[in-house]
Design a protein around this motif. Structure first.
Motif, PDB file in Angstrom:
ATOM      1  N   ASP A 225       0.874  -1.153   0.000  1.00 50.20           N
ATOM      2  CA  ASP A 225       0.000   0.000   0.000  1.00 50.20           C
ATOM      3  C   ASP A 225       0.920   1.213   0.000  1.00 50.20           C
ATOM      4  O   ASP A 225       1.516   1.563   1.009  1.00 50.20           O
ATOM      5  CB  ASP A 225      -0.886  -0.034   1.244  1.00 50.20           C
ATOM      6  CG  ASP A 225      -1.817   1.167   1.288  1.00 50.20           C
ATOM      7  OD1 ASP A 225      -1.555   2.148   0.560  1.00 50.20           O
ATOM      8  OD2 ASP A 225      -2.794   1.108   2.047  1.00 50.20           O
ATOM      9  N   ALA A 227       0.371   4.278  -0.148  1.00 52.17           N
ATOM     10  CA  ALA A 227      -0.008   5.403   0.712  1.00 52.17           C
ATOM     11  C   ALA A 227       0.600   5.235   2.097  1.00 52.17           C
ATOM     12  O   ALA A 227       1.133   6.181   2.680  1.00 52.17           O
ATOM     13  CB  ALA A 227      -1.528   5.499   0.819  1.00 52.17           C
ATOM     14  N   LYS A 228       0.548   4.022   2.630  1.00 50.36           N
ATOM     15  CA  LYS A 228       1.083   3.808   3.977  1.00 50.36           C
ATOM     16  C   LYS A 228       2.607   3.753   3.969  1.00 50.36           C
ATOM     17  O   LYS A 228       3.256   4.120   4.933  1.00 50.36           O
ATOM     18  CB  LYS A 228       0.490   2.538   4.586  1.00 50.36           C
ATOM     19  CG  LYS A 228      -0.934   2.742   5.042  1.00 50.36           C
ATOM     20  CD  LYS A 228      -1.379   1.595   5.896  1.00 50.36           C
ATOM     21  CE  LYS A 228      -2.703   1.009   5.515  1.00 50.36           C
ATOM     22  NZ  LYS A 228      -3.134   0.986   4.147  1.00 50.36           N
ATOM     23  N   THR A 231       3.660   7.465   3.880  1.00 49.57           N
ATOM     24  CA  THR A 231       3.341   8.280   5.059  1.00 49.57           C
ATOM     25  C   THR A 231       3.887   7.679   6.353  1.00 49.57           C
ATOM     26  O   THR A 231       4.288   8.410   7.249  1.00 49.57           O
ATOM     27  CB  THR A 231       1.816   8.422   5.223  1.00 49.57           C
ATOM     28  OG1 THR A 231       1.230   7.128   5.175  1.00 49.57           O
ATOM     29  CG2 THR A 231       1.232   9.291   4.129  1.00 49.57           C
ATOM     30  N   MET A 232       3.882   6.365   6.481  1.00 50.48           N
ATOM     31  CA  MET A 232       4.248   5.757   7.766  1.00 50.48           C
ATOM     32  C   MET A 232       5.370   4.737   7.630  1.00 50.48           C
ATOM     33  O   MET A 232       5.627   3.987   8.559  1.00 50.48           O
ATOM     34  CB  MET A 232       3.020   5.084   8.394  1.00 50.48           C
ATOM     35  CG  MET A 232       1.855   6.044   8.621  1.00 50.48           C
ATOM     36  SD  MET A 232       0.503   5.285   9.552  1.00 50.48           S
ATOM     37  CE  MET A 232      -0.130   4.101   8.387  1.00 50.48           C
ATOM     38  N   MET A 234       5.279   2.049   6.099  1.00 49.26           N
ATOM     39  CA  MET A 234       4.757   0.703   6.252  1.00 49.26           C
ATOM     40  C   MET A 234       4.360   0.162   4.893  1.00 49.26           C
ATOM     41  O   MET A 234       3.426   0.657   4.269  1.00 49.26           O
ATOM     42  CB  MET A 234       3.574   0.681   7.188  1.00 49.26           C
ATOM     43  CG  MET A 234       3.429  -0.719   7.710  1.00 49.26           C
ATOM     44  SD  MET A 234       2.005  -0.940   8.630  1.00 49.26           S
ATOM     45  CE  MET A 234       0.866  -0.476   7.387  1.00 49.26           C
TER      46      MET A 234
END
Lengths: 619, 80
Positions: A225, A227-228, A231-232, A234
């Protein structure tokens, strides 16, 4: 469908295994992080009643794996494992493995998972394939780094190590051009993975998890993913952590000895479509067209388990002659009746039949898995025999085979010759039973078997099976000490220790390697560290032969006495009287643990109906 | 789903992930005033919300989700 009240009332009735089974069903209906956390919280007060096997797992990683931990601990719990997890520092696996002072070594793990991804291990290959050096050199460098880490681990720990293969990119940097040349990004990754596998194969207790294949199974575009990740940091999507945890479980079950030995199957609507008693031989569905082909796939999956050494048994509500007619007469059948070690085709309840099958096969009820299309039968077995692993099946037959293949309880990390030959062994066992049923005296029966045993030091050829026996044998096992291949190898290399392996055969067939004795010389005393026999040969006086051999060897080595402990477990009562029956005296007793000793000036008689053959093959 | 129902679900998830009593989680809770809500809990909260609400958040949404109140804003805006 279970609900939370059912589960709470099971806890109140102190039916702890039943409660655990309901939790497993609840989790499987909504396999999420929140469900896993719910399970762990609810299970906390009943943990002590579940006879869990402890396992210390260290996950060393290059990326955020934390969400996998509660899911993995919940799944482990469903399989009777108390998993204690240590997660290494972010992308610090190299230093943790190399530094003897690291908190990782302080944790003292049983199992280590190295969770890595391509973009962290070989960033140059992931980000900038144009600048990639020669593929072979890159693969060699990656392999030598892993080799280095394995050596460091091995010098400090006996833990099992699980390595990830590198995963392919979703879109190679060069697009479709990547597949046109043998120096592309994908080919380089394949090279690294091949070297990784070769490196792992050179070491005992090092296994490969095909991370790339795992991602492919669930869909590369759905696994990560972006997006994760951005941003994180992950890289995995929420559901991928569940898939990852399930894949880890496939390794943890054989490593913790929590696998099933036998599969009990239903017949009607499970391995063929329809009901033979009503539809008749021409009416049942089995063949090239749907749904007959779906049932063929189920049979193929069952046959594959048979080849992996899983014992097969039938438990079906039918007239035996109707069911046997299908095996004997139906052209499309892949399974034959002689693939099955035991059958219960009658009108009794399934729990009753399954209990009898466990007794006949001489294995624990918790070593059985159960495959049945009928949800009511599955529920009855879950209620009355919560130890049995009941396989969840979807409504239609199209996905039965996949459900069976994805069941983790049949996983094996190594396959011995005994595993491969188990089917033939059970056929011979039935012939032996027929001979015994003719009513001959026990001595004559033994004599008529023509038993031959071979006893010799463990070798590279037999070490996998020897370790496997120490891990799996429960009933005839005096001390139940579990050893990895690595531990067996280090004992065999120590001059004070002996690891003897026994193979047996008789006129009906081979039993294979079925006995192990590990002894330790302490001054003039031979101490038996481990003494165990596969349930296949219990009660044929092979155990006497092995003990007699140990005593003779110890005496000829100048030792004065031989001694051994009986350490009681929930399952090893059958070996409790073994030493006293052979003239040993109890010299110590403490909390059910008993130490026995025998003076070597007296021989332990060799059963004269067993022939001892010395090793024919060089070690 | 009503706003109250969403609030209760979010509170339950934040409490479950951070391993605190639900009563301690309010509309105002955030990583600055709830010590147990650390960066790892944040990862687990986002994952659990995605599974619970069947929605995959965009990077912009993830960056805005820094308190119970903001999480609910993101979730209700998604439904609209």
């Amino acid at each position: 469908m279970p609900d939370r009240n059912q589960f709470i009332s099971a806890i109140e009735r102190r039916e702890h295994l039943r409660a655990l089974g309901l939790m497993r069903q609840l989790f499987n209906e909504a396999p999420t992080l929140a469900s896993a956390q719910f399970v762990l919280k609810q299970a906390a007060p009943i943990r002590e009643h579940l006879a869990l096997v402890p396992c210390r797992l260290a996950i060393l990683r290059s990326f955020t794996v934390e969400p996998v931990v509660p899911i993995l601990r919940a799944l482990a719990l469903f399989h009777g494992i108390d998993l204690i997890v240590h997660v290494g520092d972010f992308n610090a696996y190299n230093t943790e493995l190399l530094d003897p002072q690291s908190s990782f070594y302080g944790f003292n793990p049983d199992v280590v998972i190295l969770a890595t991804q391509t973009r962290d291990v070989l960033p140059e290959l992931w980000n900038d394939s144009a600048a990639t050096e020669d593929c072979e050199a890159l693969a060699a460098r990656a392999a030598s780094n892993i080799e280095h880490l394995i050596d460091s681990l091995r010098s400090r720990s006996k833990a099992h190590l699980i390595l990830n293969t590198l995963e392919m990119p979703n879109f190679p940097n060069a697009g479709i051009l990547d597949s046109q040349r043998n120096t592309g990004q994908s080919e380089a990754i394949r090279n690294v993975n091949r070297r990784l596998r070769e490196t792992a194969a050179k070491h005992l207790g090092v296994y490969v998890l095909d991370y790339d294949a795992l991602i492919a199974r669930f869909g590369r575009l759905n696994w990560g993913d972006e997006a994760k990740w951005l941003t994180m940091r992950m890289p995995l999507g929420a559901d991928s952590f569940v898939h990852l945890a399930r894949e880890y479980i496939r390794f943890l079950l054989p490593l913790c000895g929590r696998t099933c030995k036998a599969l009990v199957i239903d017949l009607d609507n499970t391995i063929w479509g329809g009901v033979i008693g009503e539809d008749g031989l021409d009416g049942i569905k089995l063949g090239a067209e749907y749904p007959g082909n779906a049932y063929l796939e189920v049979q193929r999956a069952i046959l594959d388990l048979h080849r992996r050494g899983i014992i097969l048994a039938i438990c079906s509500k039918n007239n035996p002659e109707d069911a046997l007619e299908v095996f004997n007469q139906h052209d499309a059948m892949l399974l034959r009746i002689d693939h099955f070690a035991a059958t219960r085709i009658n009108w009794k309840s399934k729990p009753e039949n399954i209990r009898e099958l466990a007794t006949e096969l001489n294995i624990g009820i918790d070593a059985l898995a159960f495959l049945d299309d009928n949800p009511l039968e599955r529920e009855e077995v879950r209620m009355l025999l919560p130890e049995v692993h009941v396989i969840d099946l979807p409504a239609g037959p199209a996905h039965f085979a996949a459900a069976l293949r994805s069941t983790p309880v049949f996983e094996r990390l190594a396959l011995s010759n005994e595993d491969r030959d188990r089917g033939a062994y059970y056929q011979a066992e039935r012939q032996r039973a027929q001979l015994q049923a003719t009513g001959v005296a026990l001595d004559d029966y033994y004599r008529s078997l023509g038993m031959v045993v071979e006893i010799g030091a463990v070798s590279s050829r037999t070490i996998a099976r020897v370790a496997q026996l120490t891990q799996k044998t429960n009933q005839f096992n005096l001390t139940t000490r579990r050893y990895s291949e690595h531990e067996i190898a280090s004992k065999a290399a120590d001059a004070r220790w002996r690891v003897d392996a026994l193979t047996a055969s008789d006129r009906f067939g081979d039993y294979g390697l079925v006995g192990v004795a590990i002894t330790n010389q302490i001054d003039d005393v031979c101490e038996i560290d481990s003494f165990l026999l596969s349930c296949r040969v219990i009660g044929r006086s092979v155990e006497t032969a092995l003990l007699s051999y140990l005593a003779r060897e110890a005496a000829s080595g100048g030792m004065r006495s031989i001694r051994g402990w009986y350490l009681p477990t929930r399952k090893n009562a059958p070996s409790k009287d073994f030493y006293p029956k052979h003239g040993f005296k109890m010299i110590n007793e403490n909390d059910g643990k008993m130490l026995f000793e025998h003076d070597l000036s007296k021989e332990i008689g060799w059963p004269d109906w067993i022939e001892l053959r010395t090793e024919s093959e060089p070690r | 789903m009503t706003n109250d129902a969403i609030l209760e679900k979010v509170r339950a998830i934040v409490a479950g992930v951070s391993e605190v009593e639900v009563a301690r989680v309010t509309l105002e809770s955030s990583p600055t005033n709830l010590e147990e809500w650390d960066s790892l809990a944040q990862v687990n909260i986002v994952l659990s919300l995605e599974q619970e609400f069947g929605h995959q958040f965009s990077p912009e949404q993830i960056e805005r989700m820094v308190s119970v109140e903001k999480i609910i804003e993101v979730l209700t805006a998604r439904a609209a």
